[in-house]
Design an enzyme around this catalytic site. Structure first.
Site, PDB file in Angstrom:
ATOM      1  N   ASN A 157       2.321   9.263  17.092  1.00 29.86           N
ATOM      2  CA  ASN A 157       2.839  10.615  16.761  1.00 29.86           C
ATOM      3  C   ASN A 157       1.607  11.501  17.025  1.00 29.86           C
ATOM      4  O   ASN A 157       0.461  11.028  17.169  1.00 29.86           O
ATOM      5  CB  ASN A 157       3.563  10.681  15.406  1.00 29.86           C
ATOM      6  CG  ASN A 157       4.508  11.626  15.184  1.00 29.86           C
ATOM      7  OD1 ASN A 157       4.406  12.958  15.943  1.00 29.86           O
ATOM      8  ND2 ASN A 157       5.441  11.596  14.556  1.00 29.86           N
ATOM      9  N   HIS A 214     -21.819   1.740  13.110  1.00 29.48           N
ATOM     10  CA  HIS A 214     -23.328   1.657  13.492  1.00 29.48           C
ATOM     11  C   HIS A 214     -23.746   0.437  12.270  1.00 29.48           C
ATOM     12  O   HIS A 214     -23.324   0.270  11.497  1.00 29.48           O
ATOM     13  CB  HIS A 214     -24.030   2.929  12.960  1.00 29.48           C
ATOM     14  CG  HIS A 214     -23.636   4.069  13.799  1.00 29.48           C
ATOM     15  ND1 HIS A 214     -24.526   4.226  15.013  1.00 29.48           N
ATOM     16  CD2 HIS A 214     -22.949   5.062  14.079  1.00 29.48           C
ATOM     17  CE1 HIS A 214     -24.030   5.338  15.751  1.00 29.48           C
ATOM     18  NE2 HIS A 214     -23.090   5.890  15.321  1.00 29.48           N
ATOM     19  N   GLY A 248       1.545   8.164   8.299  1.00 28.86           N
ATOM     20  CA  GLY A 248       0.608   9.250   8.440  1.00 28.86           C
ATOM     21  C   GLY A 248      -0.686   9.258   7.979  1.00 28.86           C
ATOM     22  O   GLY A 248      -0.697   8.893   6.897  1.00 28.86           O
ATOM     23  N   THR A 263      -9.462  -1.435   5.676  1.00 30.91           N
ATOM     24  CA  THR A 263     -10.719  -2.068   5.667  1.00 30.91           C
ATOM     25  C   THR A 263     -10.648  -3.511   6.405  1.00 30.91           C
ATOM     26  O   THR A 263     -11.687  -4.047   6.588  1.00 30.91           O
ATOM     27  CB  THR A 263     -11.683  -1.904   4.495  1.00 30.91           C
ATOM     28  OG1 THR A 263     -11.090  -2.712   3.507  1.00 30.91           O
ATOM     29  CG2 THR A 263     -11.821  -0.374   4.306  1.00 30.91           C
ATOM     30  N   LYS A 264      -9.673  -4.197   6.070  1.00 29.76           N
ATOM     31  CA  LYS A 264      -9.496  -5.666   6.347  1.00 29.76           C
ATOM     32  C   LYS A 264      -8.107  -5.746   6.898  1.00 29.76           C
ATOM     33  O   LYS A 264      -7.209  -5.203   6.726  1.00 29.76           O
ATOM     34  CB  LYS A 264      -9.811  -6.407   5.094  1.00 29.76           C
ATOM     35  CG  LYS A 264      -8.851  -6.147   3.895  1.00 29.76           C
ATOM     36  CD  LYS A 264      -9.419  -7.174   2.687  1.00 29.76           C
ATOM     37  CE  LYS A 264      -8.532  -6.774   1.760  1.00 29.76           C
ATOM     38  NZ  LYS A 264      -8.937  -7.590   0.343  1.00 29.76           N
ATOM     39  N   LYS A 279       3.424  -4.788  -1.624  1.00 26.67           N
ATOM     40  CA  LYS A 279       4.932  -5.404  -1.651  1.00 26.67           C
ATOM     41  C   LYS A 279       4.698  -6.409  -0.393  1.00 26.67           C
ATOM     42  O   LYS A 279       4.235  -6.316   0.733  1.00 26.67           O
ATOM     43  CB  LYS A 279       5.838  -4.632  -1.590  1.00 26.67           C
ATOM     44  CG  LYS A 279       7.112  -5.093  -1.550  1.00 26.67           C
ATOM     45  CD  LYS A 279       8.314  -3.932  -1.624  1.00 26.67           C
ATOM     46  CE  LYS A 279       9.492  -4.655  -1.741  1.00 26.67           C
ATOM     47  NZ  LYS A 279      10.684  -3.532  -1.518  1.00 26.67           N
TER      48      LYS A 279
END
Length: 187
Positions: A88, A118, A141, A164-165, A182
């Site tokens: 989108n 970095h 979104g 992040t993982k 869930k």
């Protein structure tokens, strides 16, 4: 033959900004941004977009997949899109470390997928890790997917999440940082 900075990035290798070939990467990124702006300034239908993406950026989307304007990408060669995908509007893709969208992936508006970071101890060194979004995954979104993340099959990333993982298959994750909310029935 020694690799240039662009090939090192695409291969997931660290690149120092003092690398003699880093300037080539910076020029390529600048040219790609300019082409994105040119594409984004004129409205195009879905079918027109696929041809324009191929012609201007070398992005070969399957006929069943669509990218909605406006969008942003740094290294177009780093993006691979499967069948029946929908990206989108306002998606930002830092694809220097490679972004792989498998079949039937949906990405909501204003999502950001980042494959670069970095080195915290040597900030002139840019690190690259691929992002892989597996089959049937849905990215809500305004989500942010960080370098090295794999989103599992049939997983859902709730809107506004910072991932992040890795996201396990058949789960819904959300929040900052994203956590499992869930488990979904794989059927």
């Amino acid at each position: 033959m020694e690799k240039n900075a662009i090939q090192k990035m695409l291969d997931g290798e660290p690149v120092s900004m003092s690398d003699p070939t880093y300037g080539e990467a910076a020029v390529l990124i600048g040219e790609t941004w300019k082409k994105c702006e040119e594409i984004n300034c004129t409205p195009h239908s879905y079918t027109e977009m696929n041809a324009i993406l191929k012609e201007k950026l070398g992005i070969d989307l399957p006929a069943s997949s669509f990218l909605v304007q406006p969008f942003h990408i740094d290294i177009a060669e780093g993006l691979k899109v499967g069948e029946n995908c929908f990206i989108n509007y306002n998606c930002s893709m830092m694809a220097a470390g490679r972004i792989i969208l498998e079949d039937n992936v949906q990405i909501g508006p204003n999502a950001m997928i980042v494959t670069t970071n970095h080195d915290f101890n040597h900030r002139e060194v840019v690190l690259h890790k691929p992002v892989v979004i597996k089959k049937n995954a849905w990215i809500g979104g305004r989500s942010l997917i960080l370098p090295g993340v794999t989103v599992g099959e049939n997983a859902v990333v709730a809107g506004g999440s910072v991932v992040t993982k890795d996201v396990p298959a058949n789960t819904i994750v959300g929040g900052n940082p994203a956590k499992v909310i869930k488990h979904l029935d794989p059927q």
